[in-house]
Design an enzyme around this catalytic site. Structure first.
Site, PDB file in Angstrom:
ATOM      1  N   LYS A  43      34.100  -9.872  57.745  1.00  0.00           N
ATOM      2  CA  LYS A  43      33.383 -10.914  57.013  1.00  0.00           C
ATOM      3  C   LYS A  43      33.870 -11.043  55.580  1.00  0.00           C
ATOM      4  CE  LYS A  43      29.188  -9.631  57.535  1.00  0.00           C
ATOM      5  NZ  LYS A  43      29.377  -8.421  58.324  1.00  0.00           N
ATOM      6  N   LYS A 169      40.863 -11.902  63.640  1.00  0.00           N
ATOM      7  CA  LYS A 169      41.888 -10.883  63.938  1.00  0.00           C
ATOM      8  C   LYS A 169      42.726 -11.266  65.157  1.00  0.00           C
ATOM      9  CE  LYS A 169      39.021  -7.264  61.866  1.00  0.00           C
ATOM     10  NZ  LYS A 169      38.585  -5.867  61.880  1.00  0.00           N
ATOM     11  N   LYS A 475      -6.067  11.697  90.614  1.00  0.00           N
ATOM     12  CA  LYS A 475      -6.654  10.424  90.177  1.00  0.00           C
ATOM     13  C   LYS A 475      -7.038  10.437  88.692  1.00  0.00           C
ATOM     14  CE  LYS A 475     -10.052  10.536  93.110  1.00  0.00           C
ATOM     15  NZ  LYS A 475      -9.709  11.861  93.694  1.00  0.00           N
ATOM     16  N   SER A 543     -13.928   7.846  96.906  1.00  0.00           N
ATOM     17  CA  SER A 543     -14.254   6.729  97.808  1.00  0.00           C
ATOM     18  C   SER A 543     -13.606   6.874  99.184  1.00  0.00           C
ATOM     19  CB  SER A 543     -13.882   5.387  97.147  1.00  0.00           C
ATOM     20  OG  SER A 543     -12.577   5.423  96.612  1.00  0.00           O
TER      21      SER A 543
END
Lengths: 646, 267
Positions: A43, A169, A475, A543
């Site tokens: 740059k 370049k 769990k 459950s």
């Protein structure tokens, strides 16, 4: 000798201006240019060379630097023209945004040299945010690098659309067209994903001055414009915006009898007699006069156009204050509290979900709550991350949801870009910037809150993640980790744990099948109620019976609550081996009757939404799968691919 | 909008932000061309008023013609003028006759400014510096914080974009507000011409010489020039490659003089 006296005006001995001065050539269109790209892609050399070739270097500067190089035994480089500070030369990197004017025969430019070093991103943004156009520099020899991609991404976020790609370049690759074409294809594809289409790809060698001002004889195969030609074709001053008036009020002055409203016209124009409404607030009046100094006869009546500073007096004495936006009643900006945005973060202290942070938009300032960080975006791969850990770190980009304490006026979708951007302050410094993507509508306060508007405000919806499995299958561990993960992502979440339920809400129940069912009915209703309030409920419940789980799913469906069944699966032997609470031991000893797996059955799900074999998966992997599923359920809009282009 | 219109609007925006953002701002004025543009813009920004004091740091080496312009302009524009001299340094004998220009500039400008700031409690200084004047100034921000010792931390400057700036300062600190940062020397002249801004006569050619940049008498050197009007000056600038401050001796006294001066608080 003095040419001054109290009575002669003006005091300067200038040639008396022609009473009707001949029209002077207009000041050429000026272009603010930013140069971005990877740190080593040349740059500073390019800028130095452009300055040198356009004869924009002050006499003696090149010679002085040449002499200094000689004194220190270094080869002269064009980059040194720019890197004037000693320490920069020492480190060979540009420290900060540098602005350098140069001119060609056709127009004048200011180059903003944005540094390529990763740590200096804030300076690059500072530079690029004020540019009209960008040169993206890519090394032909090295090709695209991480930083090139990151810079592309930021340019698109900053709203810079005039881009020329300079493939530098070329000398190092023998000026071969194949190399140039390969980079053009790769970079073009990447930029297309960002919605950026460069005006030109130009092959150059900054060091040797090839392709900058004149067509390079070394690259006869290239038929496009030279770099400077490409730059000269860009639009400089933004065209006067023909949109509706947007006047950002900076201040109200009462230096004398006048009550002057001073501010910037962000778009549109204003004339004497126009009716203006001030948003938020909604007070209206007509423009009485445009105040100027020196005063002119007759006084100006407008129109004063976009980009101009203006000072107005109104026909009515309104209470107008800094931050309001003046607009025609027929076409006002949004006035709202909650919105989604893409932000880039440039402060070392991350932006955190839940934090309260000052926000500035135009001349408005308000405290904003980070409601959630939806996802972070990798600026290099353009891939979206899943887990955000609830924060945006330095140099990261993210989609977030913000809610300001009081309504602010803003625009979305690039209607008036300056009013669709904001910064977030970290102390006295800008911590990051953002572009507003959408308004989140809020319901009128008097009416009940609908789940849709609630989820719009929260940034996610409530749902139930129902985890079933034997005692000891994992769990609770997974549920807690998931809760944490969700909270980190800005999602309100809670764990409904069977053990906890049993000590409170269901403490009057035993373990008979009926009592188990009642326990699950209570759990289901509680979960639905919480999910209705926008919470992601992670139910960790053994459950054991299919019917109970089916009942829970059915009931949730009735109430419109998303429900997912997760089978946390580990063989009984493994659970019994783990036995974290010594329950199996006690059950085997007959101390706990009707214990699931021992003397009460467990009915494994037939078609769970997700099965986690916790005896085979690591805890981490299990959580990943779980989190992915939960996020999909809580934020379904993100799964349809919308926004994936960002 | 022309480029000059854009620059003017931007400068006015910055000045209004400074006036709103700070408790006690002041404007620095050297009577030079840039600071006369600054005055002019302030009058425009505040519709004929000058709502903050104008400060002149008087080195006691001012051209008499400039001092005459000072009193004329103060009456003409009608502003509250504060003149500050580092009397202590002068009493110690600091002066161009005895001391090197970098030290003199530091004592009579920077230290004087520190004294003035401490005495008056200004929290922001509006200055007329431009990025194209010097490579160190090229790195400046529109709102540039200085610590209590006046130091400029140019390695770690706050980010600044989308018209959002640093408008707060801590105890003893101040912020330099630099509304002319984006102007070039030619822009200044074109604007002076367009607006008919009053100027000291020393910028125009007399006997084949004129001053391109004005500082202390002993160290400001005229350049060879026949430019008698602003048009002449603009034509001259289009072809010249001599840097603007070439006539300012303190900049060249030693290598990186500007950097040293600026890191210590010089404008």
């Amino acid at each position: 000798m003095s040419l001054l006296s109290e009575t002669t005006l003006p005091p300067a001995p200038r040639a008396v201006p022609d009473p009707a001065p001949a029209a002077k050539p207009a000041v050429p269109d000026h272009l603010q240019l930013v140069v971005v790209g990877h740190v080593d892609h040349g740059k500073s050399t390019l800028i130095g060379r452009l300055l040198f070739d356009t004869h924009s270097v002050p006499d003696g500067k090149a010679e002085r630097i040449e002499a200094a190089c000689k004194a220190e035994g270094m080869e002269f480089e064009y980059a040194f023209l720019l890197d004037a500070l000693l320490e920069e030369q020492a480190q060979n990197i540009t420290m900060d945004t540098t602005r350098v004017p140069f001119r060609t025969e056709r127009r004048s430019f200011t180059i903003i040299d944005a540094p390529g070093h990763k740590e200096f991103l804030k300076n690059m943004i500072t530079g690029a945010a004020s540019a009209d156009a960008a040169i993206l520099l890519v090394d032909a020899h090295e090709g695209l690098r991480e930083q090139s991609r990151r810079h592309c991404f930021l340019l698109s976020l900053l709203g810079l659309t005039q881009i020329v790609v300079a493939v530098n370049k070329m000398d190092l690759v023998g000026y071969k067209p194949e190399v140039f074409e390969a980079i053009r294809t790769e970079l073009g594809g990447f930029l297309a994903k960002l919605g950026v289409e460069p005006a030109h790809f130009v092959p150059i060698s900054a060091k040797h001055g090839e392709g900058l001002l004149r067509h390079s004889e070394k690259m006869p195969w290239y038929r496009g414009p030279t770099l400077v030609e490409a730059l000269e074709r860009f639009r400089g001053n933004p065209p006067a915006s023909g949109g509706p008036l947007r006047l950002s009020v900076q201040d109200v002055y009462r230096f004398d009898a006048r009550r002057i409203i001073a501010g910037l016209i962000e778009s549109g124009s204003v004339s004497v007699g126009d009716e203006i409404e001030f948003v938020p607030g909604g007070k209206r009046s007509r423009v009485k006069a445009i105040e100027t100094w020196p005063q002119t006869t007759p006084p100006p009546r407008g129109p004063v156009g976009s980009g101009s500073e203006v000072a107005l007096t109104l026909e009515d004495e309104l209470f107008v204050e800094r931050g309001q936006i003046g607009a025609p009643t027929s076409d006002k900006p949004h006035s709202a509290r909650t919105f989604t945005a893409r932000v880039f973060w440039i402060h070392d202290t991350p932006l955190r979900s839940g934090e309260l942070i000052p926000l500035k938009l135009g001349t408005q300032q308000a405290e904003a709550r980070v409601l959630g960080i939806q996802r972070t975006l990798d600026a290099v791969t353009l891939e979206t991350g899943t887990g955000t850990n609830g924060e945006v770190k330095v140099h990261e980009v993210a989609e977030i949801r913000l809610r300001v304490r009081k309504p602010i006026a803003f625009e979305v979708g690039g209607k008036v870009p300056a009013l669709g951007r904001f910064v977030l302050m970290r102390g006295r410094r800008i911590g990051g910037g953002g572009v507003i993507d959408s308004v989140v509508e809020e319901p009128p306060e008097s009416r009940g809150v609908s789940p849709v508007s609630r989820s719009a405000i929260l940034g996610h919806r409530g749902c139930i993640i129902w985890m079933t499995g034997l005692s000891g299958s994992g769990k609770s561990t997974l549920a807690q980790a998931l809760e944490q993960r969700l909270l980190n992502s800005g999602i309100l979440s809670t764990v409904l744990d069977g053990d906890v339920l049993r000590t409170g809400l269901s403490r009057n129940l035993g373990f008979t099948p009926d009592d188990r069912s009642e326990n699950l009915r209570r759990a289901t209703e509680l979960a639905i109620h919480l999910a209705d309030a926008g919470v992601v409920v992670v139910a960790a419940l053994i459950s054991p019976f299919r019917a109970d789980r089916a009942m829970a799913a059915e009931r949730a469906k009735e109430r419109g609550v998303p429900f997912a069944e997760i089978f946390v699966n580990a063989p009984l032997a493994e659970c019994e081996r783990r036995d974290p609470k010594q329950l199996y031991k006690r059950a085997r000893a007959g101390q706990i009757p009707q214990f699931t797996g021992i003397d009460s059955p467990y009915e494994a799900p037939l078609a769970p939404d997700l099965e986690l074999r916790t005896d085979r998966l690591s805890v981490g992997d299990s959580i990943e799968k779980l989190a992915e599923m939960a996020l999909a359920l809580a934020r379904p809009s993100e799964q349809d691919g919308s926004g994936a282009h960002i | 909008m022309t480029h000059l219109d854009e620059l003017e609007s931007q400068s006015i925006y910055l000045m209004r932000e400074a006036f709103h953002g700070f408790e006690k701002p002041a404007m620095l004025w050297s009577m030079g061309k840039d600071s006369n543009v600054l005055l002019w813009l302030a009058k425009k920004a505040f519709c004929g008023h000058m709502p903050f004091p104008v400060v002149h740091i008087d080195t006691t080496y001012e051209f008499p013609e400039m001092l005459e312009f000072r009193s004329w302009a103060q009456k003409h524009y009608g502003f509250d003028l504060t003149v500050w001299i580092n009397k202590e340094a002068r009493a110690r004998g600091i002066g161009y006759e005895t001391t090197d220009p970098v030290t003199v500039t530091h004592e009579l400008k920077t230290v004087a400014l520190q004294q003035c700031l401490a005495a008056n409690g200004y929290d922001a200084l509006i200055t007329g510096i431009r990025r194209d004047e010097d490579s160190t100034r090229a790195k400046e921000r529109y709102f540039s914080p200085r610590n209590a010792d006046f130091e400029w931390d140019y390695k770690d400057q706050p980010p600044e974009f989308w018209n959002h700036f640093t408008t707060e300062s801590g105890p003893g600190e101040h912020v330099r507000v630099q509304p002319l940062l984006d102007w070039t020397e030619i822009d200044i002249w074109r604007y002076l011409d367009r607006e008919k801004v009053p100027l000291p006569g020393m910028y125009f050619s007399r006997n084949g010489e004129r001053y391109r940049s004005l500082g202390c008498m002993p160290i400001s050197k005229p350049v060879k020039s026949d430019a008698k009007t602003i048009d002449d000056i603009i034509e001259e600038l289009k072809v010249t490659k001599v840097s603007e401050r070439a006539g300012r001796a303190q900049d060249h006294h030693e290598r990186n003089a500007m950097q040293k001066l600026r890191a210590k608080g010089f404008m």
